[in-house]
Design an enzyme around this catalytic site. Structure first.
Site, PDB file in Angstrom:
ATOM      1  N   CYS A  89       0.830  -1.203   0.000  1.00  0.00           N
ATOM      2  CA  CYS A  89       0.000   0.000   0.000  1.00  0.00           C
ATOM      3  C   CYS A  89       0.872   1.265   0.000  1.00  0.00           C
ATOM      4  O   CYS A  89       1.498   1.559  -1.004  1.00  0.00           O
ATOM      5  CB  CYS A  89      -0.972  -0.046   1.171  1.00  0.00           C
ATOM      6  SG  CYS A  89      -2.344   1.097   0.979  1.00  0.00           S
ATOM      7  N   HIS A 197      -3.491  -5.667   1.153  1.00  0.00           N
ATOM      8  CA  HIS A 197      -2.782  -5.865   2.428  1.00  0.00           C
ATOM      9  C   HIS A 197      -2.721  -7.339   2.826  1.00  0.00           C
ATOM     10  O   HIS A 197      -3.653  -7.827   3.481  1.00  0.00           O
ATOM     11  CB  HIS A 197      -3.510  -5.102   3.540  1.00  0.00           C
ATOM     12  CG  HIS A 197      -3.339  -3.628   3.468  1.00  0.00           C
ATOM     13  ND1 HIS A 197      -2.312  -2.970   4.099  1.00  0.00           N
ATOM     14  CD2 HIS A 197      -4.060  -2.669   2.836  1.00  0.00           C
ATOM     15  CE1 HIS A 197      -2.414  -1.667   3.868  1.00  0.00           C
ATOM     16  NE2 HIS A 197      -3.460  -1.452   3.098  1.00  0.00           N
ATOM     17  N   GLU A 199      -0.988  -8.648   5.155  1.00  0.00           N
ATOM     18  CA  GLU A 199      -0.886  -8.786   6.619  1.00  0.00           C
ATOM     19  C   GLU A 199      -2.256  -8.717   7.292  1.00  0.00           C
ATOM     20  O   GLU A 199      -2.391  -9.065   8.456  1.00  0.00           O
ATOM     21  CB  GLU A 199       0.067  -7.718   7.190  1.00  0.00           C
ATOM     22  CG  GLU A 199      -0.508  -6.316   7.348  1.00  0.00           C
ATOM     23  CD  GLU A 199      -0.615  -5.534   6.056  1.00  0.00           C
ATOM     24  OE1 GLU A 199      -0.383  -6.113   4.971  1.00  0.00           O
ATOM     25  OE2 GLU A 199      -0.963  -4.328   6.121  1.00  0.00           O
TER      26      GLU A 199
END
Lengths: 222, 84
Positions: A89, A197, A199
């Site tokens: 990002c 994302h 994560e």
């Protein structure tokens, strides 16, 4: 599982640094440290993570100020020597501004901040970041950005295609990105930038675990 | 003392989502006939500790190339004016 050393870079305004740290340390039991942006050298790490967030409040352009943080020259040197760098990002936006990846980010086509799960298709599994995925696999993965409308001119796009640099493509383009691009690698394949994302989808409690394989691929590949 | 007024705009070949949104808002205010195109850009003012215009021009040009604009998507132009 192997034991790698990860460095998560923290800029003023980073806000996914803890999430990345948590997945790598608690979920994957790796050796992780934070690297403050004022440090000047990258030392004793196998992989650098540039996390998401709003470095320097997105002032001027996303990633434009962070790109001149002292640590960035160290990261450029690390990448040029073949070190693995993943930018997620805002991290992707910083890599673009730093010239480690080609292209630039524009404001989303609908001029909205978009925060939702999307589906992205894997185009290149022969990278250190994606080798554990299946060919053409579709990932369910969250995005959260205002400037994710990837732009590159026609000639640049041709080069990306020729070198298999497009790694992820949106199945349903949310932001207007050229050729539905959600993530690319550099020509050498050791620097990945992606808007989604991983994560945020690396544990079963979080609806999708499709992001975990990116970190597992890195660990398995070195 | 010199002041530089720097204008940074998206290149003509790049679609400007903000410009389009502003155009649509102007349309809803009944300016559809009058408005052909809207492009949103940035204005950056820099006061310089120098009076040599030629040197100032060179320095501002370098600043624009290195940081103030992104040549992949943006163009820039600037004017210099005397200030107290």
């Amino acid at each position: 599982m192997k034991f790698l050393r990860f460095g998560v870079v923290v800029f003023p305004g980073s806000n996914c640094d803890h999430d990345c740290f948590y997945v790598l340390s608690n979920v994957l039991k790796q050796d992780v440290k934070y690297i403050w942006h004022k440090e000047i050298e990258v030392r004793d790490v196998d992989c650098i993570v540039l996390p998401g967030g709003f470095s320097y409040g997105d002032y001027l352009r996303t990633g434009a100020i962070a790109r001149f943080s002292p640590i960035m020259q160290g990261i450029i040197n690390f990448a040029n020597k073949g070190g693995l760098v993943i930018g997620i990002c805002n991290g992707f936006q910083i890599l673009l501004e730093a010239g480690l990846l080609p292209g630039a980010m524009l404001c989303n086509k609908n001029v909205h901040f978009i925060c939702k799960h999307v589906y992205v298709k894997l185009l290149n599994k022969n990278t250190p970041f994606t080798n554990l995925y299946k060919k053409d696999e579709v990932l369910k993965i969250p995005i959260a950005h205002n400037e994710g409308n990837y732009y590159i001119d026609e000639k640049g796009l041709e080069t990306l295609k020729e070198n298999n640099q497009i790694v992820f493509q949106y199945c349903d383009n949310p932001n207007g990105a050229v050729d539905n691009i959600a993530g690319i690698v550099n020509k050498e394949g050791n620097v990945l930038g992606m808007m989604p994302h991983p994560e945020r989808c690396s544990e079963k409690e979080l609806d999708s675990q499709d992001g975990l394989f990116i970190f597992k691929s890195i660990i398995g590949g070195i | 003392m010199l002041k530089a007024n720097i204008y940074v705009t998206l290149r003509k070949t790049v679609v400007d989502p903000q410009g389009l949104a502003v155009k649509n808002a102007l349309k809803s205010l009944d300016y559809e006939q009058e408005v052909e195109e809207v492009r949103v850009g940035k204005l950056i003012d820099i006061k310089l500790n120098m009076s040599d215009r030629k040197k100032a021009k060179q320095i501002i040009d370098q600043m624009c190339k290195k940081l103030l604009s992104n040549p992949t998507i943006e163009d820039y132009s600037f004017t210099l004016e005397e200030v107290e």
